[in-house]
Design an enzyme around this catalytic site. Structure first.
Site, PDB file in Angstrom:
ATOM      1  N   GLU A 279      58.571  34.812  67.261  1.00 54.01           N
ATOM      2  CA  GLU A 279      59.160  36.475  66.716  1.00 54.01           C
ATOM      3  C   GLU A 279      58.115  37.506  65.896  1.00 54.01           C
ATOM      4  O   GLU A 279      58.251  38.350  64.978  1.00 54.01           O
ATOM      5  CB  GLU A 279      59.970  36.052  65.786  1.00 54.01           C
ATOM      6  CG  GLU A 279      61.074  35.075  66.137  1.00 54.01           C
ATOM      7  CD  GLU A 279      61.585  34.038  65.191  1.00 54.01           C
ATOM      8  OE1 GLU A 279      61.863  34.677  64.020  1.00 54.01           O
ATOM      9  OE2 GLU A 279      62.832  33.260  65.668  1.00 54.01           O
ATOM     10  N   TYR A 322      54.415  46.247  47.295  1.00 56.49           N
ATOM     11  CA  TYR A 322      53.871  44.712  47.946  1.00 56.49           C
ATOM     12  C   TYR A 322      52.216  45.288  46.912  1.00 56.49           C
ATOM     13  O   TYR A 322      51.427  44.714  47.627  1.00 56.49           O
ATOM     14  CB  TYR A 322      53.746  44.426  49.354  1.00 56.49           C
ATOM     15  CG  TYR A 322      55.091  44.177  50.342  1.00 56.49           C
ATOM     16  CD1 TYR A 322      55.692  43.576  49.682  1.00 56.49           C
ATOM     17  CD2 TYR A 322      55.359  45.454  50.821  1.00 56.49           C
ATOM     18  CE1 TYR A 322      57.303  42.919  50.637  1.00 56.49           C
ATOM     19  CE2 TYR A 322      56.305  45.651  51.204  1.00 56.49           C
ATOM     20  CZ  TYR A 322      56.990  44.081  51.375  1.00 56.49           C
ATOM     21  OH  TYR A 322      58.636  44.607  51.922  1.00 56.49           O
ATOM     22  N   CYS A 348      60.607  60.815  41.226  1.00 57.26           N
ATOM     23  CA  CYS A 348      60.290  60.179  39.434  1.00 57.26           C
ATOM     24  C   CYS A 348      61.012  59.030  39.602  1.00 57.26           C
ATOM     25  O   CYS A 348      61.203  58.213  38.626  1.00 57.26           O
ATOM     26  CB  CYS A 348      61.776  60.568  39.038  1.00 57.26           C
ATOM     27  SG  CYS A 348      62.517  62.584  39.863  1.00 57.26           S
ATOM     28  N   TYR A 377      58.270  48.244  59.278  1.00 53.59           N
ATOM     29  CA  TYR A 377      58.530  47.743  58.006  1.00 53.59           C
ATOM     30  C   TYR A 377      57.820  48.941  57.254  1.00 53.59           C
ATOM     31  O   TYR A 377      57.661  49.641  56.260  1.00 53.59           O
ATOM     32  CB  TYR A 377      57.758  46.842  56.986  1.00 53.59           C
ATOM     33  CG  TYR A 377      58.040  45.373  57.635  1.00 53.59           C
ATOM     34  CD1 TYR A 377      59.424  45.255  57.949  1.00 53.59           C
ATOM     35  CD2 TYR A 377      56.791  45.189  58.824  1.00 53.59           C
ATOM     36  CE1 TYR A 377      59.418  43.275  58.555  1.00 53.59           C
ATOM     37  CE2 TYR A 377      57.236  43.872  59.213  1.00 53.59           C
ATOM     38  CZ  TYR A 377      58.495  43.017  59.642  1.00 53.59           C
ATOM     39  OH  TYR A 377      58.032  42.355  60.420  1.00 53.59           O
TER      40      TYR A 377
HETATM   41  N1  LLP Z   1      60.833  36.133  62.263  1.00 54.77           N
HETATM   42  C1  LLP Z   1      61.565  36.353  61.194  1.00 54.77           C
HETATM   43  C2  LLP Z   1      62.696  35.141  61.243  1.00 54.77           C
HETATM   44  C3  LLP Z   1      60.946  36.920  59.963  1.00 54.77           C
HETATM   45  O1  LLP Z   1      61.949  37.061  58.868  1.00 54.77           O
HETATM   46  C4  LLP Z   1      60.465  38.163  60.446  1.00 54.77           C
HETATM   47  C5  LLP Z   1      59.698  39.152  58.748  1.00 54.77           C
HETATM   48  C6  LLP Z   1      59.408  38.184  61.645  1.00 54.77           C
HETATM   49  C7  LLP Z   1      59.960  37.500  62.495  1.00 54.77           C
HETATM   50  C8  LLP Z   1      58.476  39.211  61.391  1.00 54.77           C
HETATM   51  O2  LLP Z   1      56.651  38.794  60.848  1.00 54.77           O
HETATM   52  P1  LLP Z   1      56.043  39.844  61.579  1.00 54.77           P
HETATM   53  O3  LLP Z   1      55.571  39.281  62.653  1.00 54.77           O
HETATM   54  O4  LLP Z   1      56.917  41.154  61.715  1.00 54.77           O
HETATM   55  O5  LLP Z   1      55.113  39.232  59.979  1.00 54.77           O
HETATM   56  N2  LLP Z   1      58.638  43.647  54.678  1.00 54.77           N
HETATM   57  C9  LLP Z   1      57.736  43.219  54.771  1.00 54.77           C
HETATM   58  C10 LLP Z   1      57.194  42.373  55.311  1.00 54.77           C
HETATM   59  C11 LLP Z   1      58.500  41.898  55.914  1.00 54.77           C
HETATM   60  C12 LLP Z   1      59.344  40.556  56.858  1.00 54.77           C
HETATM   61  C13 LLP Z   1      59.901  39.849  56.690  1.00 54.77           C
HETATM   62  N3  LLP Z   1      60.286  38.798  57.588  1.00 54.77           N
HETATM   63  C14 LLP Z   1      56.572  43.993  54.608  1.00 54.77           C
HETATM   64  O6  LLP Z   1      56.953  45.354  55.031  1.00 54.77           O
HETATM   65  O7  LLP Z   1      54.980  43.628  54.815  1.00 54.77           O
END
Ligand code: LLP
Length: 425
Positions: A279, A322, A348, A377
């Site tokens: 994923e 973050y 603001c 994101y």
């Molecule tokens: N699968 C599940 C169940 C997830 O919760 C996530 C991300 C992914 C796959 C995808 O993960 P990736 O390959 O993109 O790392 N907003 C945060 C990241 C939050 C990730 C949430 N879950 C940021 O901007 O770093």
């Protein structure tokens, strides 16, 4: 590798100058590179070639339907977490049989939508969710395909807000309850056990936590198969990080190295002829997009220099949320001296910044900046805070470009708000 960079002293996305994009679409604008998205998907796909696999792009990373359409055309499935994402994925042309539904809080209505659509599998995160899904599927006269998301209690060594595989995190079924939950799933009449799932976190910069999680899953899969519970697929989640800093202190492994480590650790795949599901979100989209913004003003306090841009943390909240690092460059290369500045937005709050104490060549109002690594994101986490209109999104392919989301209008901003009659008697 991505298709952004200077050409003739000007930042380009593929063959298109970002100055031209700003002129045509205004700012702030997200700009994505088709060739980069394509390349990232292909590299990831190749990295898993040794086993039967399905790449379910994590829609939360970038949910624009044009991006999803492009990925669908390359054979991608989708990892979704809401009814809204289900609708986006299917409208973009992603086959329901390639959709996995994750998330700790699926509603009965979302379960119904996904069962009606005929998705591949629900990644179930609790016993209570399993029981509800069984009831909802029963009402529809269907069997719900299920993988249990196991919390392997593995430290992903990433930012605590995006670490998900520890006992103290809200995600998944506790390791100690996994077997009995599988036994329960196997006896429910409207549940069909499909596989096993885990996702330990995001922006991982080492392979070791993936391997640790894979080893734990393997142990459990062997035991369940021994009990006659059929496991057809293993979903290892997303999470592979990308380089934000260059030259990087945070260099993550390449998809090839990640793929090799995961496939090696999951010997169970080939041994029992199981499908691997992944994923990924960030690793596909992160470095395939930038946020283009104009400098509104420059100002100085006694202790700081500020560059104030027309983008703000409602457009890209990763630095505020973050403390994330995003590269920032002027669109037009300059030989002016560099200076140390805070790059901030108009919101603001002091938390509205893209960079603090960053060394940048001197920039002036009216000039353009490009904030890099914003394809994942970025827009998908945008809000209307301060009643700001959400940005426009543009996709570039070679020398072609098109808006894939128009800039929001004031009318759209206000369209769902009502003044009740009792306020105006
Ligand atoms: N699968 C599940 C169940 C997830 O919760 C996530 C991300 C992914 C796959 C995808 O993960 P990736 O390959 O993109 O790392 N907003 C945060 C990241 C939050 C990730 C949430 N879950 C940021 O901007 O770093």
């Amino acid at each position: 590798m991505n298709h952004f960079g200077y050409r003739d002293g000007e930042q380009h996305c593929e063959e298109v100058s970002l100055r031209e994009i700003a002129r045509e679409y205004g700012t702030p604008t997200y700009v994505y590179s088709e060739a980069t998205l394509r390349r990232h998907f292909e590299v990831f796909d190749k990295a898993l070639a040794a086993v039967d696999h399905l790449i379910c792009f994590s829609v939360k990373a970038n949910s624009n339907i044009a991006i999803l359409r492009l990925l669908a055309s390359m054979g991608a499935g989708a990892d979704i977490v809401s009814g809204g994402e289900l609708e986006r994925a299917t409208r973009a042309g992603i086959e329901p049989s390639k959709i996995v539904f994750s998330g700790v809080g699926k509603t009965a209505q979302e379960m119904r939508m996904a069962l009606d659509a005929g998705i591949l599998v629900f990644n179930v995160e609790s016993r209570a969710e399993l029981e509800l899904l069984n009831a909802v599927a029963g009402d529809l006269g269907l069997k719900a395909p299920v993988s249990l998301r196991i919390n392997p209690n593995v430290d992903a060594k990433t930012h605590p807000y995006i670490s998900t595989g520890l006992q103290k995190n809200k995600f998944g079924i506790p390791w100690d309850a996994a077997k009995e939950t599988y036994r329960r799933a196997a006896e429910l009449s409207h549940i069909e056990v499909h596989g096993m799932d885990c996702h330990i976190g995001s922006q991982l910069t080492e392979t070791e936590p993936f391997v640790d999680a894979a080893n734990k899953l393997t142990e459990l899969i062997e035991e369940l198969l021994g009990e006659g519970i059929e496991i057809k697929a293993v979903d290892i989640g997303g999470g592979l990080g990308i380089p934000y800093q260059e030259p990087g202190e945070d260099q993550p492994p390449s998809p090839a190295i990640y793929g090799e480590a995961v496939v090696d650790a999951l010997g169970v795949l080939l041994k029992h002829n199981l499908q691997l599901i992944c994923e990924p979100g960030r690793v596909i989209a992160g470095n395939a997009g930038v946020l283009l913004t104009e400098v509104l003003y420059c100002k100085e306090s006694e202790v700081k220099k500020f560059v104030i841009t027309d983008a703000a943390f409602n457009d890209l909240m990763r630095p505020a949320l973050y403390g994330a690092y995003h590269p920032i460059r002027p669109v037009l290369k300059t030989d002016r001296d560099s200076q140390v500045v805070d790059v901030v937005g108009p919101i603001c709050e002091t938390g509205d910044f893209f960079a603090r104490d960053r060394e940048l060549p001197e920039v002036r109002s009216g000039e353009l900046l490009v904030i890099g690594a914003a394809g994942a994101y970025g827009f998908s986490m945008a809000s209307n805070y301060n009643s700001r209109l959400r940005a426009c999104e543009v996709l570039v392919k070679g020398a072609e470009h098109a808006a894939i989301r128009q800039r929001e209008t004031i009318e759209q901003l206000l369209q769902n708000e009502l003044i009740p009659a009792f306020l105006d008697p």
